[in-house]
Write a protein that holds these residues in place. Structure first.
Motif, mmCIF file in Angstrom:
data_model
loop_
_atom_site.group_PDB
_atom_site.id
_atom_site.type_symbol
_atom_site.label_atom_id
_atom_site.label_comp_id
_atom_site.label_asym_id
_atom_site.label_seq_id
_atom_site.Cartn_x
_atom_site.Cartn_y
_atom_site.Cartn_z
ATOM 1 N N PRO A 1 0.805 -1.215 0.000
ATOM 2 C CA PRO A 1 0.000 0.000 0.000
ATOM 3 C C PRO A 1 0.840 1.267 0.000
ATOM 4 O O PRO A 1 1.695 1.461 0.848
ATOM 5 C CB PRO A 1 -0.782 -0.119 1.306
ATOM 6 N N GLN A 2 0.564 2.102 -0.971
ATOM 7 C CA GLN A 2 1.195 3.415 -1.053
ATOM 8 C C GLN A 2 0.692 4.261 0.111
ATOM 9 O O GLN A 2 -0.450 4.133 0.543
ATOM 10 C CB GLN A 2 0.811 4.056 -2.383
ATOM 11 N N GLY A 3 1.522 5.147 0.628
ATOM 12 C CA GLY A 3 1.109 5.996 1.743
ATOM 13 C C GLY A 3 1.562 7.424 1.570
ATOM 14 O O GLY A 3 2.530 7.708 0.858
ATOM 15 N N VAL A 4 0.843 8.337 2.214
ATOM 16 C CA VAL A 4 1.243 9.731 2.266
ATOM 17 C C VAL A 4 1.142 10.194 3.716
ATOM 18 O O VAL A 4 0.458 9.579 4.531
ATOM 19 C CB VAL A 4 0.368 10.646 1.374
ATOM 20 N N LYS A 5 1.839 11.269 4.030
ATOM 21 C CA LYS A 5 1.708 11.851 5.362
ATOM 22 C C LYS A 5 1.362 13.329 5.232
ATOM 23 O O LYS A 5 1.833 14.023 4.326
ATOM 24 C CB LYS A 5 2.973 11.649 6.191
ATOM 25 N N LEU A 6 0.504 13.757 6.131
ATOM 26 C CA LEU A 6 0.067 15.149 6.205
ATOM 27 C C LEU A 6 0.784 15.792 7.386
ATOM 28 O O LEU A 6 0.742 15.265 8.505
ATOM 29 C CB LEU A 6 -1.449 15.207 6.403
ATOM 30 N N VAL A 7 1.463 16.895 7.146
ATOM 31 C CA VAL A 7 2.234 17.574 8.186
ATOM 32 C C VAL A 7 1.625 18.947 8.445
ATOM 33 O O VAL A 7 1.558 19.791 7.535
ATOM 34 C CB VAL A 7 3.715 17.720 7.783
ATOM 35 N N ILE A 8 1.161 19.169 9.667
ATOM 36 C CA ILE A 8 0.570 20.453 10.062
ATOM 37 C C ILE A 8 1.129 20.838 11.426
ATOM 38 O O ILE A 8 0.976 20.091 12.404
ATOM 39 C CB ILE A 8 -0.965 20.380 10.141
ATOM 40 N N ASN A 9 1.781 21.996 11.491
ATOM 41 C CA ASN A 9 2.318 22.503 12.767
ATOM 42 C C ASN A 9 3.162 21.452 13.488
ATOM 43 O O ASN A 9 3.010 21.218 14.693
ATOM 44 C CB ASN A 9 1.172 22.974 13.676
ATOM 45 N N ASP A 10 4.045 20.823 12.728
ATOM 46 C CA ASP A 10 4.964 19.821 13.259
ATOM 47 C C ASP A 10 4.274 18.541 13.718
ATOM 48 O O ASP A 10 4.908 17.675 14.342
ATOM 49 C CB ASP A 10 5.800 20.390 14.419
ATOM 50 N N LYS A 11 2.989 18.405 13.457
ATOM 51 C CA LYS A 11 2.265 17.171 13.743
ATOM 52 C C LYS A 11 2.083 16.392 12.447
ATOM 53 O O LYS A 11 1.906 16.988 11.376
ATOM 54 C CB LYS A 11 0.905 17.454 14.369
ATOM 55 N N VAL A 12 2.131 15.065 12.537
ATOM 56 C CA VAL A 12 2.104 14.229 11.345
ATOM 57 C C VAL A 12 0.982 13.202 11.452
ATOM 58 O O VAL A 12 0.778 12.583 12.500
ATOM 59 C CB VAL A 12 3.446 13.490 11.152
ATOM 60 N N LYS A 13 0.246 13.026 10.362
ATOM 61 C CA LYS A 13 -0.789 11.999 10.269
ATOM 62 C C LYS A 13 -0.610 11.272 8.943
ATOM 63 O O LYS A 13 -0.451 11.894 7.886
ATOM 64 C CB LYS A 13 -2.177 12.648 10.317
ATOM 65 N N SER A 14 -0.637 9.942 8.983
ATOM 66 C CA SER A 14 -0.480 9.146 7.771
ATOM 67 C C SER A 14 -1.825 8.738 7.198
ATOM 68 O O SER A 14 -2.770 8.458 7.947
ATOM 69 C CB SER A 14 0.352 7.893 8.070
ATOM 70 N N TYR A 15 -1.889 8.693 5.872
ATOM 71 C CA TYR A 15 -3.077 8.236 5.161
ATOM 72 C C TYR A 15 -2.647 7.261 4.068
ATOM 73 O O TYR A 15 -1.556 7.387 3.504
ATOM 74 C CB TYR A 15 -3.826 9.404 4.511
#
Length: 261
Positions: A33-47
């Motif tokens: 599975p391909q993945g991406v990460k969202l980075v906001i204000n030094d916080k990271v969430k993977s999708y």
């Protein structure tokens, strides 16, 4: 990546968000599975996208070869989160700071096709996303003929990606089976349910590693209930941890048969 379209999925407020990834370099032949990460204000969430990355044989002019489709629930902002609401509040044309992640290693390899005789997928909520991608990859590969079985665990009638899952089952009736578990009816799932859904029968010897793989994705509590939680090692790196929970009660299984996202 700019947002180019949105559409609802399920019966709640979840959405499929399609982003243009053409400025991020070639996605051809990325592993599933391909993945991406969202980075906001030094916080990271993977999708995990629900669509497949393009193959090298896809035309570079194919618009679908430069898109990433994310399944997102707009959870409200919290001190360490709020990523879903940020994405769902975007208007078409606005951008999100999404970064392509390196290939995921699953028990020593990034390959998830033509590797196991039976691929069992156990997902809860938006955790169905990488599992749907894995199912699509195995079913589209004409040289690979594994049996693919999916268990989608949800509460009530908000079953994410159900039309897409059912369409896949209709297109591949001999190779893909799906079971829906509604936890609002009182059961969170039992060893007996998993034995029946994944067709695990008492066997001697224990299945070989290339015969069966169970891939699990969902919230931390979901993964912990079914197989024990993911932990961090001394370098703060995520590792699989001890097999516990429901799957540990099935004596034919061991940790090598299971991978936790």
């Amino acid at each position: 990546m700019p947002l180019i379209s949105t559409r609802p999925t399920g019966t709640g407020d979840s959405k499929i968000l399609t982003f243009d990834s053409s400025e991020c370099g070639s996605l051809a032949n990325l592993s599933v599975p391909q993945g991406v990460k969202l980075v906001i204000n030094d916080k990271v969430k993977s999708y995990s996208p629900v669509n497949l990355p393009p193959s090298s044989s896809d035309s570079v002019s194919d618009s679908n070869s430069h898109t990433i489709e994310l399944l997102v629930k707009p959870y409200p902002p919290v001190p360490s989160g709020g990523f879903g609401k940020f994405l769902c509040d975007l208007d078409v044309g606005e951008t999100a700071p999404l970064i392509i992640k390196p290939d995921r290693q699953i028990h020593g390899s990034s390959n998830v096709t033509d590797r196991w005789e039976k691929v069992c997928l156990l997902g809860g909520g938006t955790g169905i996303a990488p599992l749907l991608q894995i199912a699509r990859a195995n079913l589209q590969d004409e040289d690979s003929k594994p049996e693919v079985i999916m268990v989608s665990v949800n509460r009530g009638d908000d079953v994410l990606m159900k039309p897409e899952i059912d369409a896949l089952a209709s297109a591949h009736p001999d190779r893909f089976k799906v079971h829906y578990l509604d936890t609002s009816e009182g059961s969170r799932g039992t060893p007996e349910f998993i034995r029946g859904a994944f067709r695990i029968t008492p066997s001697t010897p224990i299945p070989q590693d290339d015969e069966l793989m169970i891939l699990i994705c969902g919230s931390d509590g979901f993964v912990d209930y079914w197989a024990g939680g993911i932990v961090r090692d001394e370098n703060n790196k995520k590792v699989q941890g001890t097999l516990r929970g429901v799957l540990a009660e099935i004596e034919e299984l061991n940790a090598e048969h299971i991978y936790k996202f």
